[in-house]
Design a protein around this motif. Structure first.
Motif, PDB file in Angstrom:
ATOM      1  N   ALA A   1       0.837  -1.181   0.000  1.00 49.47           N
ATOM      2  CA  ALA A   1       0.000   0.000   0.000  1.00 49.47           C
ATOM      3  C   ALA A   1       0.875   1.234   0.000  1.00 49.47           C
ATOM      4  N   GLY A   2       0.374   2.265  -0.674  1.00 48.68           N
ATOM      5  CA  GLY A   2       1.078   3.537  -0.678  1.00 48.68           C
ATOM      6  C   GLY A   2       0.705   4.335   0.548  1.00 48.68           C
ATOM      7  N   VAL A   3       0.985   5.618   0.504  1.00 53.96           N
ATOM      8  CA  VAL A   3       0.614   6.520   1.581  1.00 53.96           C
ATOM      9  C   VAL A   3      -0.903   6.704   1.571  1.00 53.96           C
ATOM     10  N   THR A   4      -1.527   6.560   2.718  1.00 48.78           N
ATOM     11  CA  THR A   4      -2.971   6.763   2.800  1.00 48.78           C
ATOM     12  C   THR A   4      -3.268   7.965   3.686  1.00 48.78           C
ATOM     13  N   GLN A   5      -4.330   8.679   3.333  1.00 55.46           N
ATOM     14  CA  GLN A   5      -4.742   9.850   4.088  1.00 55.46           C
ATOM     15  C   GLN A   5      -6.245   9.815   4.308  1.00 55.46           C
ATOM     16  N   SER A   6      -6.662  10.348   5.446  1.00 53.95           N
ATOM     17  CA  SER A   6      -8.096  10.451   5.722  1.00 53.95           C
ATOM     18  C   SER A   6      -8.382  11.714   6.514  1.00 53.95           C
ATOM     19  N   PRO A   7      -9.553  12.294   6.307  1.00 54.58           N
ATOM     20  CA  PRO A   7     -10.534  11.928   5.293  1.00 54.58           C
ATOM     21  C   PRO A   7     -10.111  12.435   3.911  1.00 54.58           C
ATOM     22  N   THR A   8     -10.876  12.102   2.898  1.00 58.31           N
ATOM     23  CA  THR A   8     -10.591  12.554   1.546  1.00 58.31           C
ATOM     24  C   THR A   8     -10.980  14.019   1.381  1.00 58.31           C
ATOM     25  N   HIS A   9     -12.158  14.327   1.865  1.00 61.06           N
ATOM     26  CA  HIS A   9     -12.671  15.692   1.786  1.00 61.06           C
ATOM     27  C   HIS A   9     -13.223  16.096   3.151  1.00 61.06           C
ATOM     28  N   LEU A  10     -13.190  17.395   3.398  1.00 63.32           N
ATOM     29  CA  LEU A  10     -13.648  17.901   4.682  1.00 63.32           C
ATOM     30  C   LEU A  10     -14.136  19.328   4.499  1.00 63.32           C
ATOM     31  N   ILE A  11     -15.292  19.616   5.070  1.00 61.00           N
ATOM     32  CA  ILE A  11     -15.798  20.985   5.045  1.00 61.00           C
ATOM     33  C   ILE A  11     -15.955  21.456   6.480  1.00 61.00           C
ATOM     34  N   LYS A  12     -15.331  22.575   6.805  1.00 59.15           N
ATOM     35  CA  LYS A  12     -15.380  23.128   8.152  1.00 59.15           C
ATOM     36  C   LYS A  12     -15.771  24.600   8.092  1.00 59.15           C
ATOM     37  N   THR A  13     -16.173  25.111   9.240  1.00 59.90           N
ATOM     38  CA  THR A  13     -16.545  26.520   9.369  1.00 59.90           C
ATOM     39  C   THR A  13     -15.398  27.284  10.017  1.00 59.90           C
ATOM     40  N   ARG A  14     -15.292  28.542   9.675  1.00 56.85           N
ATOM     41  CA  ARG A  14     -14.256  29.406  10.282  1.00 56.85           C
ATOM     42  C   ARG A  14     -14.281  29.287  11.804  1.00 56.85           C
ATOM     43  N   GLY A  15     -13.104  29.189  12.414  1.00 61.71           N
ATOM     44  CA  GLY A  15     -12.992  29.107  13.853  1.00 61.71           C
ATOM     45  C   GLY A  15     -12.946  27.679  14.384  1.00 61.71           C
ATOM     46  N   GLN A  16     -13.380  26.730  13.572  1.00 62.60           N
ATOM     47  CA  GLN A  16     -13.334  25.335  14.017  1.00 62.60           C
ATOM     48  C   GLN A  16     -11.907  24.798  13.923  1.00 62.60           C
ATOM     49  N   GLN A  17     -11.724  23.579  14.413  1.00 64.53           N
ATOM     50  CA  GLN A  17     -10.443  22.931  14.270  1.00 64.53           C
ATOM     51  C   GLN A  17     -10.617  21.633  13.486  1.00 64.53           C
ATOM     52  N   VAL A  18      -9.500  21.121  12.965  1.00 61.71           N
ATOM     53  CA  VAL A  18      -9.564  19.936  12.134  1.00 61.71           C
ATOM     54  C   VAL A  18      -8.338  19.061  12.389  1.00 61.71           C
ATOM     55  N   THR A  19      -8.523  17.751  12.288  1.00 60.55           N
ATOM     56  CA  THR A  19      -7.410  16.805  12.411  1.00 60.55           C
ATOM     57  C   THR A  19      -7.373  15.934  11.164  1.00 60.55           C
TER      58      THR A  19
END
Lengths: 111, 112
Positions: free
Chosen positions: B2-20
């Protein structure tokens, strides 16, 4: 400040034509990589050049590293529609994990 | 393999939020680097981790942080999201110092 300048930024050619993409810098790099990226996907490594003056061939693609290790070129012979994509050069200084990318060359090959 | 995997593929967030964002390197690779790619530009280096230690940091604000786990997977965390954080976030793995890096498909982050 863009450490790596790629030219041209856009290129639209007919199938069968030849082309050259340039990657220039005033800085010396310990190695230089070329990547190809499709829309919405990650870059795919094509080649790594390390020695000044080095030439590497990958089928119809020829890569050259400048003698002073400050510039590189990618030459495609008889381009095909499958060559369409974003071509990125990336330099590494001191064999670190930090790649410095050029802004990319968008190539479109029309059938 | 397997190659490099990433998750999630797509993400929609609102200003001020945080994401991992998460990344699993190629098996056997101990180095992970993170890049941000804004539309129309080349990727910009954010972090490198090697053997669970930070080895390099790009010119990004402290809102960006990352870590690497014992299995060499990695997370990129961004807090207080801004509209300008909208980009494709790429993870790359390498076996050694990082000269040759292999990229995952990326996570497309949209901040509204």
């Amino acid at each position: 400040t863009q450490l790596l300048e790629q030219s041209p930024q856009f290129l639209s050619i007919q199938e069968g034509e030849n082309l050259t993409v340039y990657c220039n810098s005033s800085s010396v790099f310990s190695s230089l990589q070329w990547y190809r990226q499709e829309p919405g996907e990650g870059p795919v490594l094509l080649v790594t050049v390390v020695t000044g003056g080095e030439v590497k061939k990958l089928k119809r693609l020829t890569f050259q590293f400048g003698d002073a290790r400050k510039d590189s070129s990618l030459h495609i012979t008889a381009a095909q529609p499958g060559d369409t994509g974003l071509y990125l050069c990336a330099g590494n200084r001191g064999n670190t994990g930090k790649l410095i990318f050029g802004q990319g060359t968008t190539l479109q090959v029309k059938p | 393999d397997a190659g490099v995997t990433q998750s999630p593929t797509h993400l929609i967030k609102t200003r001020g939020q945080q994401v991992t964002l998460r990344c699993s390197p190629i098996s056997g690779h101990k180095s992970v680097s993170w890049y941000q790619q804004v539309l129309g530009q080349g990727p910009q280096f954010i972090f490198q981790y090697y053997e669970k230690e930070e080895r390099g940091r790009g010119n990004f604000p402290d809102r960006f942080s990352a870590r690497q786990f014992p299995n060499y997977s990695s997370e990129l965390n961004v807090t207080a999201l801004l509209l300008g954080d909208s980009a494709l976030y790429l993870c790359a793995s390498s076996s050694g110092t990082g000269r040759e890096q292999y990229f995952g498909p990326g996570t497309r982050l949209t901040v509204t």
